[in-house]
Design a protein around this motif. Structure first.
Motif, PDB file in Angstrom:
ATOM      1  N   GLY A   1       0.772  -1.228   0.000  1.00 30.90           N
ATOM      2  CA  GLY A   1       0.000   0.000   0.000  1.00 30.90           C
ATOM      3  C   GLY A   1       0.801   1.275   0.000  1.00 30.90           C
ATOM      4  N   LYS A   2       2.134   1.190   0.009  1.00 35.53           N
ATOM      5  CA  LYS A   2       2.968   2.376   0.031  1.00 35.53           C
ATOM      6  C   LYS A   2       3.716   2.547  -1.289  1.00 35.53           C
ATOM      7  N   LEU A   3       3.780   3.782  -1.759  1.00 31.22           N
ATOM      8  CA  LEU A   3       4.520   4.100  -2.978  1.00 31.22           C
ATOM      9  C   LEU A   3       6.011   3.940  -2.709  1.00 31.22           C
ATOM     10  N   ILE A   4       6.675   3.082  -3.491  1.00 30.41           N
ATOM     11  CA  ILE A   4       8.105   2.861  -3.273  1.00 30.41           C
ATOM     12  C   ILE A   4       8.960   3.361  -4.432  1.00 30.41           C
ATOM     13  N   ASP A   5       8.354   3.596  -5.584  1.00 32.09           N
ATOM     14  CA  ASP A   5       9.151   4.067  -6.715  1.00 32.09           C
ATOM     15  C   ASP A   5       8.224   4.633  -7.785  1.00 32.09           C
ATOM     16  N   LYS A   6       8.717   5.639  -8.501  1.00 31.29           N
ATOM     17  CA  LYS A   6       7.967   6.147  -9.643  1.00 31.29           C
ATOM     18  C   LYS A   6       8.937   6.757 -10.648  1.00 31.29           C
ATOM     19  N   ARG A   7       8.623   6.551 -11.909  1.00 33.53           N
ATOM     20  CA  ARG A   7       9.442   7.096 -12.988  1.00 33.53           C
ATOM     21  C   ARG A   7       8.552   7.392 -14.181  1.00 33.53           C
ATOM     22  N   LYS A   8       9.082   8.212 -15.080  1.00 34.82           N
ATOM     23  CA  LYS A   8       8.422   8.460 -16.355  1.00 34.82           C
ATOM     24  C   LYS A   8       9.291   7.923 -17.474  1.00 34.82           C
ATOM     25  N   ALA A   9       8.656   7.337 -18.469  1.00 31.79           N
ATOM     26  CA  ALA A   9       9.386   6.873 -19.645  1.00 31.79           C
ATOM     27  C   ALA A   9       9.865   8.075 -20.453  1.00 31.79           C
ATOM     28  N   SER A  10      10.910   7.877 -21.216  1.00 25.12           N
ATOM     29  CA  SER A  10      11.456   8.944 -22.052  1.00 25.12           C
ATOM     30  C   SER A  10      10.506   9.271 -23.199  1.00 25.12           C
ATOM     31  N   THR A  11      10.521  10.530 -23.627  1.00 23.45           N
ATOM     32  CA  THR A  11       9.716  10.959 -24.786  1.00 23.45           C
ATOM     33  C   THR A  11      10.577  11.172 -26.024  1.00 23.45           C
ATOM     34  N   LYS A  12      11.840  10.751 -25.973  1.00 28.43           N
ATOM     35  CA  LYS A  12      12.757  11.015 -27.083  1.00 28.43           C
ATOM     36  C   LYS A  12      12.312  10.371 -28.397  1.00 28.43           C
ATOM     37  N   LYS A  13      11.593   9.264 -28.304  1.00 24.81           N
ATOM     38  CA  LYS A  13      11.163   8.574 -29.516  1.00 24.81           C
ATOM     39  C   LYS A  13       9.654   8.675 -29.718  1.00 24.81           C
ATOM     40  N   ILE A  14       9.090   9.787 -29.287  1.00 16.12           N
ATOM     41  CA  ILE A  14       7.689  10.107 -29.571  1.00 16.12           C
ATOM     42  C   ILE A  14       7.690  11.299 -30.520  1.00 16.12           C
ATOM     43  N   ASP A  15       7.054  11.152 -31.665  1.00 11.95           N
ATOM     44  CA  ASP A  15       7.215  12.144 -32.731  1.00 11.95           C
ATOM     45  C   ASP A  15       5.901  12.431 -33.447  1.00 11.95           C
ATOM     46  N   PHE A  16       5.731  13.657 -33.856  1.00 12.77           N
ATOM     47  CA  PHE A  16       4.628  14.071 -34.737  1.00 12.77           C
ATOM     48  C   PHE A  16       5.199  15.153 -35.650  1.00 12.77           C
ATOM     49  N   ARG A  17       4.950  15.036 -36.954  1.00 16.04           N
ATOM     50  CA  ARG A  17       5.483  16.034 -37.880  1.00 16.04           C
ATOM     51  C   ARG A  17       4.629  16.113 -39.135  1.00 16.04           C
ATOM     52  N   THR A  18       4.645  17.263 -39.771  1.00 21.71           N
ATOM     53  CA  THR A  18       3.959  17.421 -41.049  1.00 21.71           C
ATOM     54  C   THR A  18       4.880  16.962 -42.172  1.00 21.71           C
ATOM     55  N   LYS A  19       4.254  16.528 -43.275  1.00 19.94           N
ATOM     56  CA  LYS A  19       5.029  15.988 -44.394  1.00 19.94           C
ATOM     57  C   LYS A  19       4.807  16.775 -45.689  1.00 19.94           C
ATOM     58  N   THR A  20       3.875  17.707 -45.673  1.00 27.41           N
ATOM     59  CA  THR A  20       3.581  18.463 -46.891  1.00 27.41           C
ATOM     60  C   THR A  20       3.556  19.951 -46.588  1.00 27.41           C
ATOM     61  N   ARG A  21       3.630  20.747 -47.636  1.00 31.70           N
ATOM     62  CA  ARG A  21       3.579  22.195 -47.484  1.00 31.70           C
ATOM     63  C   ARG A  21       2.175  22.656 -47.115  1.00 31.70           C
ATOM     64  N   PHE A  22       2.116  23.802 -46.503  1.00 31.63           N
ATOM     65  CA  PHE A  22       0.858  24.407 -46.083  1.00 31.63           C
ATOM     66  C   PHE A  22       0.092  24.933 -47.300  1.00 31.63           C
ATOM     67  N   ASP A  23      -1.214  24.579 -47.385  1.00 30.44           N
ATOM     68  CA  ASP A  23      -2.069  25.149 -48.425  1.00 30.44           C
ATOM     69  C   ASP A  23      -3.434  25.580 -47.891  1.00 30.44           C
ATOM     70  N   GLY A  24      -3.670  25.406 -46.574  1.00 29.79           N
ATOM     71  CA  GLY A  24      -4.922  25.824 -45.968  1.00 29.79           C
ATOM     72  C   GLY A  24      -6.076  24.866 -46.170  1.00 29.79           C
ATOM     73  N   LYS A  25      -5.842  23.740 -46.890  1.00 26.12           N
ATOM     74  CA  LYS A  25      -6.920  22.787 -47.162  1.00 26.12           C
ATOM     75  C   LYS A  25      -6.637  21.407 -46.593  1.00 26.12           C
ATOM     76  N   THR A  26      -5.451  20.859 -46.878  1.00 26.91           N
ATOM     77  CA  THR A  26      -5.089  19.532 -46.380  1.00 26.91           C
ATOM     78  C   THR A  26      -3.638  19.542 -45.929  1.00 26.91           C
TER      79      THR A  26
END
Length: 404
Positions: free
Chosen positions: A279-304
């Motif tokens: 019942g007691k918290l003995i450890d806590k950690r967060k996983a790394s975010t280094k390999k979490i990614d989001f990016r655009t692949k096309t130029r901006f045109d205001g439609k898609t």
């Protein structure tokens, strides 16, 4: 935060965190015991050319022709004719440079014809406003149960070549079939799309159970620090949630695409992994975010905008590399349209639970919500618990709503 990171697809050898595991899980998702036989469309998009042709039930020997085209700042639409029948069609996604992304709708006041590219799936499931209306091996169909002036939302999905493919189409059914009524519908479609200022894409992987344990043999096999009944790991204790924020999860990514400027934002996140003993918290950690990614692949045109995302998050109490590696693995490619239409293709490890949503913002807080994907982890051997620590499980495809 505006981040652009490049990385390859996640390895099929990646396994999920054993510290995020074990309990019974039931099935869920949009289902139907039987869907009616699909009716044949007359206005069918040729995915190879991105233009409309006639289905086998053509209304005229000359097929479909374009009466007028509307090129807007937010959408593209056309008024089409076949014989005496006239329809309004949204061709925003049909103009995509990639054939796999091309889909479109054509509507009169009494029917909607849907078209999407045939990517080789054995069957495609068509959902309207959350309800399955058809399953078909073809790549078009007609829905003749629509209401004039309504705005139904459709989702088409199928699995092919190891990936899930899902198209989303938001339809505006005209109130009449006269040239004036169809022109007004085209203007309405454009005006509606122009209201959207940004689209937020959210993926979250979470543990449904409030508490989980890691059996000793699992901990030993995976090389993780804590195992056996002496230790309990805090789960997320929730089901699917389309809330924009405030929900607990193990790993996720939120990407923001703006429709009035070319920049985009990436927000990679991982949740706390907490370990308790007696019942007691003995450890806590967060996983790394280094390999979490989001990016655009096309130029901006205001439609898609085409985007790519990937999540590879290693459990903080497990080895970070090698044969005993544990981690969440997801990737997807998507084409987003300002009017709310979309195409998503990708794959994810079949555990833990996953959810994906699109939020279309018309102001700082007002938005529409579209459920793209919800997957509930199975309890079956080699698709449930074992997927969290072994190489035995193949990725599941990102398609349809639901899971095992």
């Amino acid at each position: 935060m505006n981040v652009n990171r490049t990385m390859g697809r996640w390895s099929a050898a990646a396994v999920l965190p054993v510290a995020l595991l074990t309990a019974s899980v039931a099935t869920g998702g949009a289902t139907a015991s039987a869907a009616p036989a699909p009716k044949e469309a007359a206005f069918v998009l040729d995915a190879g050319t991105g233009s409309f042709a006639s289905g086998r039930t053509a209304l005229a020997a000359g097929g479909v022709h374009t009466v007028s085209a509307y090129t807007g700042k937010a959408t593209d639409s056309q008024i089409l004719a076949a014989g005496s029948q006239h329809v309004i069609a949204d061709v925003t996604l049909a103009h995509s440079p990639n054939r796999t992304e091309r889909a479109a709708w054509a509507a009169s006041s009494t029917f909607v014809d849907l078209s999407w590219p045939d990517l080789g799936a054995t069957s495609y499931t068509v959902i309207r406003d959350g309800k399955v209306i058809a399953r078909t091996s073809g790549h078009s169909l007609r829905d003749d149960t629509v209401v004039p002036g309504s705005e139904p939302s459709y989702q088409i999905s199928g699995d092919a070549k190891g990936l899930g493919h899902t198209w989303g189409l938001n339809v505006t059914v005209p109130t009449g079939d006269t040239p004036a009524a169809l022109a007004q519908t085209a203007q309405k479609v454009e005006a509606k799309a122009k209201k959207y200022t940004k689209t937020v894409v959210t993926w979250r992987s979470f543990i449904r159970q409030p508490w989980v344990t890691v059996p000793g043999y699992v901990s030993k096999a995976s090389g993780c620090k804590y195992g056996g009944n002496s230790y309990k790991y805090k789960g997320d204790g929730r089901g699917f949630s389309s809330a924009v924020s405030g929900t607990s999860f193990r790993a996720g990514v939120r990407g923001v695409v703006y429709w009035t400027k070319s920049s985009y934002d990436l927000f990679p996140e991982t949740g706390w992994t907490k370990v308790y003993k007696k019942g007691k918290l003995i450890d806590k950690r967060k996983a790394s975010t280094k390999k979490i990614d989001f990016r655009t692949k096309t130029r901006f045109d205001g439609k898609t905008r085409a985007v790519h995302a990937q999540i590879e998050a290693t459990d903080p109490f497990c080895p970070k590399s090698g044969i005993r590696r544990a981690g969440i693995g997801v990737y997807y490619d998507a084409r987003l349209a300002r009017n709310g239409d979309f195409y998503v293709s990708g794959s994810a490890r079949p555990a833990p639970d996953h959810e994906m949503y699109l939020f279309g913002y018309t102001s700082g807080s007002k938005h529409s919500t579209k459920t793209v994907y919800q997957h509930r982890m199975s309890t079956k051997l080699l698709s449930g618990l074992e997927c969290l620590y072994s190489r035995a499980c193949e990725p599941s495809t990102i398609s349809n709503i639901g899971g095992y």
